[in-house]
Motif scaffolding. Structure first.
Motif, mmCIF file in Angstrom:
data_model
loop_
_atom_site.group_PDB
_atom_site.id
_atom_site.type_symbol
_atom_site.label_atom_id
_atom_site.label_comp_id
_atom_site.label_asym_id
_atom_site.label_seq_id
_atom_site.Cartn_x
_atom_site.Cartn_y
_atom_site.Cartn_z
ATOM 1 N N ASN A 91 57.709 26.847 24.980
ATOM 2 C CA ASN A 91 57.348 26.140 23.744
ATOM 3 C C ASN A 91 56.445 26.976 22.858
ATOM 4 O O ASN A 91 55.586 26.449 22.140
ATOM 5 C CB ASN A 91 56.601 24.828 24.055
ATOM 6 N N ALA A 92 56.619 28.295 22.915
ATOM 7 C CA ALA A 92 55.719 29.175 22.159
ATOM 8 C C ALA A 92 56.042 29.111 20.671
ATOM 9 O O ALA A 92 57.214 29.055 20.279
ATOM 10 C CB ALA A 92 55.852 30.604 22.664
ATOM 11 N N THR A 93 55.004 29.095 19.865
ATOM 12 C CA THR A 93 55.214 29.073 18.416
ATOM 13 C C THR A 93 54.695 30.340 17.747
ATOM 14 O O THR A 93 54.987 30.593 16.593
ATOM 15 C CB THR A 93 54.514 27.855 17.784
ATOM 16 N N GLN A 140 60.270 21.884 32.131
ATOM 17 C CA GLN A 140 60.533 20.764 31.223
ATOM 18 C C GLN A 140 61.562 21.146 30.145
ATOM 19 O O GLN A 140 62.487 20.384 29.870
ATOM 20 C CB GLN A 140 59.226 20.300 30.559
ATOM 21 N N VAL A 141 61.399 22.333 29.558
ATOM 22 C CA VAL A 141 62.326 22.747 28.500
ATOM 23 C C VAL A 141 63.739 22.879 29.063
ATOM 24 O O VAL A 141 64.711 22.455 28.438
ATOM 25 C CB VAL A 141 61.854 24.063 27.818
ATOM 26 N N LEU A 142 63.865 23.436 30.272
ATOM 27 C CA LEU A 142 65.190 23.548 30.877
ATOM 28 C C LEU A 142 65.810 22.153 31.043
ATOM 29 O O LEU A 142 66.984 21.930 30.715
ATOM 30 C CB LEU A 142 65.109 24.259 32.236
ATOM 31 N N TYR A 143 64.997 21.226 31.506
ATOM 32 C CA TYR A 143 65.478 19.851 31.685
ATOM 33 C C TYR A 143 65.942 19.281 30.340
ATOM 34 O O TYR A 143 67.016 18.684 30.231
ATOM 35 C CB TYR A 143 64.355 18.989 32.294
ATOM 36 N N ASP A 144 65.139 19.493 29.309
ATOM 37 C CA ASP A 144 65.472 18.960 27.983
ATOM 38 C C ASP A 144 66.753 19.581 27.427
ATOM 39 O O ASP A 144 67.581 18.892 26.820
ATOM 40 C CB ASP A 144 64.316 19.204 26.998
ATOM 41 N N ALA A 197 69.898 20.441 16.437
ATOM 42 C CA ALA A 197 70.952 19.711 15.732
ATOM 43 C C ALA A 197 71.839 18.975 16.750
ATOM 44 O O ALA A 197 72.185 17.813 16.566
ATOM 45 C CB ALA A 197 71.785 20.674 14.884
ATOM 46 N N LEU A 198 72.157 19.681 17.848
ATOM 47 C CA LEU A 198 72.974 19.052 18.899
ATOM 48 C C LEU A 198 72.258 17.868 19.521
ATOM 49 O O LEU A 198 72.872 16.841 19.817
ATOM 50 C CB LEU A 198 73.249 20.071 20.009
ATOM 51 N N GLY A 199 70.958 18.036 19.733
ATOM 52 C CA GLY A 199 70.179 16.988 20.385
ATOM 53 C C GLY A 199 69.829 15.850 19.434
ATOM 54 O O GLY A 199 69.397 14.790 19.873
ATOM 55 N N GLY A 200 69.954 16.093 18.143
ATOM 56 C CA GLY A 200 69.617 15.071 17.162
ATOM 57 C C GLY A 200 68.127 14.793 17.075
ATOM 58 O O GLY A 200 67.700 13.769 16.561
ATOM 59 N N LYS A 201 67.312 15.694 17.602
ATOM 60 C CA LYS A 201 65.851 15.575 17.496
ATOM 61 C C LYS A 201 65.225 16.936 17.783
ATOM 62 O O LYS A 201 65.938 17.870 18.173
ATOM 63 C CB LYS A 201 65.323 14.531 18.475
ATOM 64 N N GLU A 202 63.908 17.036 17.625
ATOM 65 C CA GLU A 202 63.274 18.314 17.915
ATOM 66 C C GLU A 202 63.100 18.501 19.422
ATOM 67 O O GLU A 202 62.179 17.970 20.036
ATOM 68 C CB GLU A 202 61.914 18.451 17.215
ATOM 69 N N VAL A 203 64.037 19.234 20.006
ATOM 70 C CA VAL A 203 63.968 19.537 21.435
ATOM 71 C C VAL A 203 63.157 20.822 21.629
ATOM 72 O O VAL A 203 62.319 20.928 22.522
ATOM 73 C CB VAL A 203 65.393 19.722 22.005
ATOM 74 N N LEU A 204 63.443 21.813 20.779
ATOM 75 C CA LEU A 204 62.763 23.117 20.865
ATOM 76 C C LEU A 204 61.960 23.359 19.589
ATOM 77 O O LEU A 204 62.290 22.819 18.530
ATOM 78 C CB LEU A 204 63.793 24.232 21.030
ATOM 79 N N LYS A 205 60.952 24.202 19.710
ATOM 80 C CA LYS A 205 60.118 24.499 18.539
ATOM 81 C C LYS A 205 60.478 25.866 17.962
ATOM 82 O O LYS A 205 60.739 26.814 18.703
ATOM 83 C CB LYS A 205 58.645 24.535 18.959
ATOM 84 N N GLU A 206 60.453 25.967 16.644
ATOM 85 C CA GLU A 206 60.649 27.282 16.020
ATOM 86 C C GLU A 206 59.379 28.110 16.211
ATOM 87 O O GLU A 206 58.287 27.566 16.327
ATOM 88 C CB GLU A 206 60.964 27.120 14.524
ATOM 89 N N GLU A 235 67.392 30.551 15.137
ATOM 90 C CA GLU A 235 68.752 30.039 14.914
ATOM 91 C C GLU A 235 69.208 29.200 16.111
ATOM 92 O O GLU A 235 69.811 28.137 15.948
ATOM 93 C CB GLU A 235 69.739 31.201 14.703
ATOM 94 N N ILE A 236 68.921 29.694 17.297
ATOM 95 C CA ILE A 236 69.289 28.944 18.510
ATOM 96 C C ILE A 236 68.522 27.625 18.557
ATOM 97 O O ILE A 236 69.084 26.563 18.862
ATOM 98 C CB ILE A 236 69.023 29.805 19.776
ATOM 99 N N VAL A 237 67.234 27.698 18.218
ATOM 100 C CA VAL A 237 66.403 26.478 18.207
ATOM 101 C C VAL A 237 67.037 25.429 17.293
ATOM 102 O O VAL A 237 67.194 24.257 17.670
ATOM 103 C CB VAL A 237 64.965 26.809 17.734
ATOM 104 N N ARG A 238 67.440 25.857 16.096
ATOM 105 C CA ARG A 238 68.011 24.884 15.146
ATOM 106 C C ARG A 238 69.324 24.304 15.656
ATOM 107 O O ARG A 238 69.606 23.124 15.477
ATOM 108 C CB ARG A 238 68.175 25.537 13.769
#
Ligand code: TRP
Length: 340
Positions: free
Chosen positions: A150-152, A326-330, A176-185, A169-172
């Motif tokens: 989750n590094a910014t 957690q990120v892998l799970y998400d 978009a696929l998740g329909g919410k902020e799963v990853l941080k830019e 780009e991957i984050v976006r």
């Protein structure tokens, strides 16, 4: 302020270095110095990127494995404090490899081939005819490194900007696929120091090209490197006016001399004529010897206790495995895979 609250609110930093050689003055100016300054105010993790190191060294893996502890010793020697910064080993974090697999489906080959840093590395490594798939795709694995924590904020040199662009780009796409902020830019933290040239003035410092001054360089190596430095080829006699621009000795004095008004005086004198390269090199050498002596001594001390270095990496990797789960799970969740 409540310290726990403070930890929670700290901005997350992730950086890494390929473990393909000992670190040098270019790393120090470009990134290590900043990491030392940031470690008390940020939640910082440093990744020893052994897997990324293998993307162009798989046929000579010893080049990577034999440098892992050297890199850790370099970190500690310049003042990275494992009680403030988590130091971990990339290959010990399975979540990174798993995330890389998922992200790979979101990135086209054409996009990978457009990355300017990778493009020029392919050329300089002669990979045009035999490009390892892992090398072309290492920006995806770097995106996994960054997002897993989750590094910014990513302190890097400007050659790494294309990696951060691809990461975002991957984050976006994932969001978009998740329909919410799963990853941080993430955003880069570029050091305001300009890139340190190699001692021959031709390139950026490189672990592999023999034109760098390593943090663990011996007194003799430092002396030889300064003596061979590129100056002004037209400055033949001491009394001739000399050029300061592109003169590696002055670039290094700017970067390392503690007294910049003294450096400004030297530049004036050099440009007027009357200051020889022997003298400027002597001043630079003294300054580098003084700066690197304690770093070299600490580095040797740490390398003398390999068990301690391994322990630091093991502890940091353990903490990091917990942080990255957690990120892998998400991300698996975004693909609908958290069924069991
Ligand atoms: N690509 C970086 C280099 O060549 C190393 C690296 C690997 C990295 N993973 C990272 C840098 C994550 C920043 C963030 O030095």
């Amino acid at each position: 302020m409540n310290t726990q609250q403070n930890t929670v609110n700290k901005e997350i930093i992730l950086t890494g270095d390929r473990a393909t050689g000992p670190l040098h003055l270019g790393h120090y100016v470009g990134s290590l110095k900043q990491r030392v300054e940031l470690q008390s105010t940020h939640d910082q993790t440093i990744l020893v990127a052994d897997m990324q190191g293998l993307t162009d060294n798989a046929h000579n893996p010893n080049k990577v494995s034999s440098n892992i502890l050297n890199v850790v010793a370099d970190y500690l020697a310049v003042g990275i404090d494992p009680s403030q910064t988590t130091i971990c080993l990339q290959s010990q974090l399975p979540a990174l490899a798993e995330l890389t697999m998922y992200y790979s489906n979101l990135v086209t080959i054409a996009r990978l081939e457009r990355n300017p840093t990778v493009k020029s590395e392919i050329q300089s490594k002669g990979f045009e005819r035999s490009l390892p798939a892992g090398f072309l795709t290492y920006p995806i694995s770097q995106a996994a490194d960054i997002t897993a924590f989750n590094a910014t904020l990513i302190p890097v040199g400007d050659d790494q900007l294309p990696m951060l662009e691809q990461t975002n780009e991957i984050v976006r796409k994932v969001n978009a696929l998740g329909g919410k902020e799963v990853l941080k830019e993430c955003k880069p933290l570029l050091s305001n120091a300009s890139r340190l040239p190699s001692t021959d003035g031709k390139n950026k410092m490189s672990k592999t090209m023999g034109n760098a001054i390593n943090l663990g360089a011996t007194e003799k190596e430092i002396s030889a490197a300064v003596k061979s430095m590129y100056t002004d080829p037209n400055h033949l006699r001491v009394e001739d006016p000399g050029r300061v621009k592109d003169n590696v000795v002055f670039t290094y004095l700017d970067a390392f001399h503690p007294n910049l008004s003294y450096v400004a005086e030297l530049k004036e004198q050099y440009q007027r004529g009357g200051l020889g390269d022997g003298s400027t090199k002597k001043i630079l050498e003294e300054c580098l010897q003084e700066m690197l002596r304690p770093i070299r001594e600490r580095r040797a001390m740490y390398l003398n206790d390999k068990a301690q270095l391994i322990d630091i990496l093991a502890t940091g990797s353990h903490v990091s495995r917990e942080k990255t789960a957690q990120v892998l799970y998400d991300v698996k969740g975004v693909f609908g895979l958290n069924i069991l």
